[in-house]
Scaffold this motif. Structure first.
Motif, PDB file in Angstrom:
ATOM      1  N   LYS A   5       0.811  -1.221   0.000  1.00 36.53           N
ATOM      2  CA  LYS A   5       0.000   0.000   0.000  1.00 36.53           C
ATOM      3  C   LYS A   5       0.846   1.274   0.000  1.00 36.53           C
ATOM      4  N   MET A   6       2.163   1.137   0.140  1.00 35.55           N
ATOM      5  CA  MET A   6       3.027   2.316   0.197  1.00 35.55           C
ATOM      6  C   MET A   6       3.138   3.007  -1.153  1.00 35.55           C
ATOM      7  N   ASP A   7       3.341   4.307  -1.090  1.00 29.32           N
ATOM      8  CA  ASP A   7       3.586   5.099  -2.298  1.00 29.32           C
ATOM      9  C   ASP A   7       5.092   5.083  -2.579  1.00 29.32           C
ATOM     10  N   ARG A   8       5.499   4.349  -3.598  1.00 30.69           N
ATOM     11  CA  ARG A   8       6.923   4.201  -3.906  1.00 30.69           C
ATOM     12  C   ARG A   8       7.545   5.508  -4.405  1.00 30.69           C
ATOM     13  N   ALA A   9       6.707   6.472  -4.780  1.00 33.78           N
ATOM     14  CA  ALA A   9       7.236   7.739  -5.284  1.00 33.78           C
ATOM     15  C   ALA A   9       8.031   8.469  -4.206  1.00 33.78           C
ATOM     16  N   GLN A  10       7.651   8.310  -2.945  1.00 34.08           N
ATOM     17  CA  GLN A  10       8.389   8.973  -1.869  1.00 34.08           C
ATOM     18  C   GLN A  10       9.810   8.424  -1.760  1.00 34.08           C
ATOM     19  N   ASN A  36       6.703   5.031   7.147  1.00 32.84           N
ATOM     20  CA  ASN A  36       5.447   4.708   6.470  1.00 32.84           C
ATOM     21  C   ASN A  36       4.890   3.350   6.894  1.00 32.84           C
ATOM     22  N   ASP A  66      -4.795   5.487   4.180  1.00 36.76           N
ATOM     23  CA  ASP A  66      -4.562   5.153   2.771  1.00 36.76           C
ATOM     24  C   ASP A  66      -5.691   5.681   1.901  1.00 36.76           C
ATOM     25  N   ASP A  87      -5.331   9.435   1.489  1.00 32.22           N
ATOM     26  CA  ASP A  87      -4.276   9.765   0.525  1.00 32.22           C
ATOM     27  C   ASP A  87      -4.755   9.624  -0.902  1.00 32.22           C
ATOM     28  N   LEU A  88      -5.547   8.562  -1.160  1.00 36.27           N
ATOM     29  CA  LEU A  88      -6.075   8.375  -2.512  1.00 36.27           C
ATOM     30  C   LEU A  88      -7.032   9.502  -2.883  1.00 36.27           C
ATOM     31  N   ARG A  97      -5.067  12.753  -3.804  1.00 40.12           N
ATOM     32  CA  ARG A  97      -4.215  12.763  -4.984  1.00 40.12           C
ATOM     33  C   ARG A  97      -4.922  13.435  -6.143  1.00 40.12           C
TER      34      ARG A  97
END
Length: 273
Positions: A160-165, A187, A265, A268-269, A272
């Motif tokens: 579920k993590m945002d890999r962009a960070q 995270n 989560d 956050d969605l 965005r």
């Protein structure tokens, strides 16, 4: 299926659900009532309520010694399971290597293995290595047997993590180790807390693996089991009530942490672009 037929079946489903819950939780309610029964075990409902059994429990040194042992084992098991489970989850989520599918199945295997099989296999390994049975072997047994729980929990958190960070951290000049400590691990905070609470609860209640690996000392479940062989006493009802209350409390905290994580989560969605 028509709406009329669905509404007609609803009361039957409600009655069925109520009977299931009564079957599951009525024995627990009886146990709690008996822990306050002055006349001990026998006769329901209790007619004379008292706190004497809890006073006797708090003066029972073997119970508190075994509780201390259980707390030590559970705390160490949390540390070991979180460490190894985090490494396994990172390997499953971030790495590609030969035999990855087999590794995933082997990591999750303890979830479906009977406790007696896990305990017996760990006992054979302890005998093979010449390790003396003690609280240390119990801690190793709990820690390794519960790695699958940690891996499942943390792998879901990594998914579920945002890999962009992490990518932004690396682009800004941080090393992979700095990115792990400052981005990845924070995270995973909620997942780590949830996994730790669940492992602690499972370790405190574990008896099958403990039975095979314990030495001279006792953990709380084994102390209770040993006393039950001589019969049910009000002190056992009292300590069981306290264990039930603490276990429910930890599970509720774990559930709220999970819900909080899912809520974050979802937020956050929504935020965005």
């Amino acid at each position: 299926m028509s709406r009329h037929a669905t509404n007609r079946r609803a009361p039957l489903l409600t009655v069925y659900a109520a009977l299931v819950f009564i079957f599951i939780y009525l024995p627990v309610v009886v146990l709690v009532f008996y822990s306050f029964n002055r006349d001990g075990v026998g006769g329901f409902p209790p007619r004379h309520l008292t706190l004497d059994w809890y006073r006797q429990l708090f003066a029972d040194r073997p119970i508190w010694d075994s509780l201390q042992n259980s707390l030590i084992v559970a705390s160490c098991s949390v540390a070991l399971s979180l460490t190894l489970g985090l490494l396994a989850a990172l390997a499953l989520d971030r790495a590609n290597f030969p035999g990855k599918a087999l590794f995933r199945r082997l990591v999750l295997l303890p979830l479906i293995l009977p406790g007696i099989i896990t305990g017996l296999s760990l006992l054979m390994f302890a005998v093979f290595t010449g390790a003396q049975l003690s609280l240390f072997t119990v801690f190793l047994g709990h820690g390794t047997a519960l790695i699958s729980v940690t891996t499942t929990e943390l792998f879901a958190g990594l998914q579920k993590m945002d890999r962009a960070q992490e990518e932004a951290s690396l682009d800004l000049g941080a090393t992979p180790w700095q990115t792990f400590w400052r981005v990845t691990l924070p995270n995973l905070k909620l997942s780590l807390i949830a996994a730790g609470l669940l492992i602690f609860t499972l370790s405190m209640d574990e008896i099958a693996v403990t039975f095979f690996l314990i030495g001279r000392d006792n953990t709380l479940p084994l102390e209770i089991w040993g006393r039950l062989r001589r019969g049910i006493t009000p002190e056992i009802n009292a300590v069981s009530t306290l264990i039930f209350a603490v276990s429910v409390g930890l599970i509720v905290i774990w559930y709220r942490v999970r819900v909080r994580g899912l809520g974050a989560d979802a937020q956050d969605l929504l935020e965005r672009p």
